[in-house]
Motif scaffolding. Sequence first.
Motif, PDB file in Angstrom:
ATOM      1  N   UNK A  22       0.814  -1.218   0.000  1.00  0.00           N
ATOM      2  CA  UNK A  22       0.000   0.000   0.000  1.00  0.00           C
ATOM      3  C   UNK A  22       0.845   1.266   0.000  1.00  0.00           C
ATOM      4  N   UNK A  23       2.121   1.166   0.320  1.00  0.00           N
ATOM      5  CA  UNK A  23       2.965   2.346   0.405  1.00  0.00           C
ATOM      6  C   UNK A  23       2.870   3.052   1.745  1.00  0.00           C
ATOM      7  N   UNK A  24       2.248   2.423   2.733  1.00  0.00           N
ATOM      8  CA  UNK A  24       2.131   3.015   4.059  1.00  0.00           C
ATOM      9  C   UNK A  24       3.483   3.007   4.764  1.00  0.00           C
ATOM     10  N   UNK A  25       3.814   4.130   5.425  1.00  0.00           N
ATOM     11  CA  UNK A  25       5.031   4.185   6.228  1.00  0.00           C
ATOM     12  C   UNK A  25       4.907   5.297   7.269  1.00  0.00           C
ATOM     13  N   UNK A  26       5.740   5.199   8.292  1.00  0.00           N
ATOM     14  CA  UNK A  26       5.830   6.243   9.315  1.00  0.00           C
ATOM     15  C   UNK A  26       7.085   7.040   9.028  1.00  0.00           C
ATOM     16  N   UNK A  27       6.935   8.352   8.905  1.00  0.00           N
ATOM     17  CA  UNK A  27       8.071   9.212   8.577  1.00  0.00           C
ATOM     18  C   UNK A  27       8.723   9.840   9.806  1.00  0.00           C
ATOM     19  N   UNK A  28       7.913  10.029  10.877  1.00  0.00           N
ATOM     20  CA  UNK A  28       8.456  10.747  12.029  1.00  0.00           C
ATOM     21  C   UNK A  28       7.633  10.409  13.267  1.00  0.00           C
ATOM     22  N   UNK A  29       8.300  10.416  14.428  1.00  0.00           N
ATOM     23  CA  UNK A  29       7.652  10.265  15.724  1.00  0.00           C
ATOM     24  C   UNK A  29       7.929  11.524  16.526  1.00  0.00           C
ATOM     25  N   UNK A  30       6.860  12.173  16.997  1.00  0.00           N
ATOM     26  CA  UNK A  30       7.002  13.407  17.763  1.00  0.00           C
ATOM     27  C   UNK A  30       6.455  13.204  19.177  1.00  0.00           C
ATOM     28  N   UNK A  60       6.376   0.665  21.420  1.00  0.00           N
ATOM     29  CA  UNK A  60       7.356   1.658  21.823  1.00  0.00           C
ATOM     30  C   UNK A  60       8.437   1.063  22.717  1.00  0.00           C
ATOM     31  N   UNK A  61       9.643   1.634  22.577  1.00  0.00           N
ATOM     32  CA  UNK A  61      10.813   1.235  23.354  1.00  0.00           C
ATOM     33  C   UNK A  61      11.340   2.452  24.102  1.00  0.00           C
ATOM     34  N   UNK A  62      11.735   2.262  25.359  1.00  0.00           N
ATOM     35  CA  UNK A  62      12.392   3.305  26.153  1.00  0.00           C
ATOM     36  C   UNK A  62      13.827   2.820  26.383  1.00  0.00           C
ATOM     37  N   UNK A  63      14.802   3.517  25.794  1.00  0.00           N
ATOM     38  CA  UNK A  63      16.212   3.130  25.877  1.00  0.00           C
ATOM     39  C   UNK A  63      16.404   1.664  25.480  1.00  0.00           C
ATOM     40  N   UNK A  64      15.677   1.238  24.464  1.00  0.00           N
ATOM     41  CA  UNK A  64      15.807  -0.128  23.967  1.00  0.00           C
ATOM     42  C   UNK A  64      14.966  -1.146  24.709  1.00  0.00           C
ATOM     43  N   UNK A  99       7.256   1.803  16.446  1.00  0.00           N
ATOM     44  CA  UNK A  99       6.749   1.416  15.126  1.00  0.00           C
ATOM     45  C   UNK A  99       5.276   1.079  15.289  1.00  0.00           C
ATOM     46  N   UNK A 100       4.561   0.950  14.193  1.00  0.00           N
ATOM     47  CA  UNK A 100       3.161   0.551  14.256  1.00  0.00           C
ATOM     48  C   UNK A 100       2.939  -0.752  13.503  1.00  0.00           C
ATOM     49  N   UNK A 115      11.100   1.087  12.559  1.00  0.00           N
ATOM     50  CA  UNK A 115      11.085   1.934  13.760  1.00  0.00           C
ATOM     51  C   UNK A 115      11.550   3.354  13.443  1.00  0.00           C
ATOM     52  N   UNK A 116      10.961   4.317  14.154  1.00  0.00           N
ATOM     53  CA  UNK A 116      11.375   5.716  14.078  1.00  0.00           C
ATOM     54  C   UNK A 116      11.649   6.191  15.490  1.00  0.00           C
ATOM     55  N   UNK A 117      12.472   7.231  15.616  1.00  0.00           N
ATOM     56  CA  UNK A 117      12.860   7.728  16.930  1.00  0.00           C
ATOM     57  C   UNK A 117      12.367   9.145  17.159  1.00  0.00           C
TER      58      UNK A 117
END
Length: 124
Positions: A22-30, A60-64, A99-100, A115-117
């Motif tokens: 589908x071309x779905x992606x996450x570009x940024x996490x704020x 979600x990950x906190x410090x890995x 990531x989702x 994953x995005x940070x």
Amino acid sequence: MLVVVFGALILGCATTSETGTSGFSVKKLTIPETVSTKSPYPAVMHCVGLEKVDILQGHFFWNGEGPYAYEPTRVDPQSGEVVFMLHTGRPGTYRITGYVSFWDKATSKVGKTKPVSAGFVLAR
């Protein structure tokens, strides 16, 4: 028995690539630079192609450490934003990544994004 059947159904479903067909992606996490340990705070995934998928969960990950799964609290296909309300119980500085997982409407397959940070977040 139900768990075995459910597990077989999940394993039987093919998983899409990290962006899927589908071309779905996450570009940024704020995430705000400073958050409270006493209340939930927003984590916003900025996405492309959101109208082509159903968001299942954010991971979600906190410090890995993690992943910890969260349900989306708001999905806005027009803006491309998916909001999750996170919680950090201990004060400190954390590098938060996520990531989702999603259901691709075109292929009927489950996928996950890369994953995005959000960078470093200070929890007080």
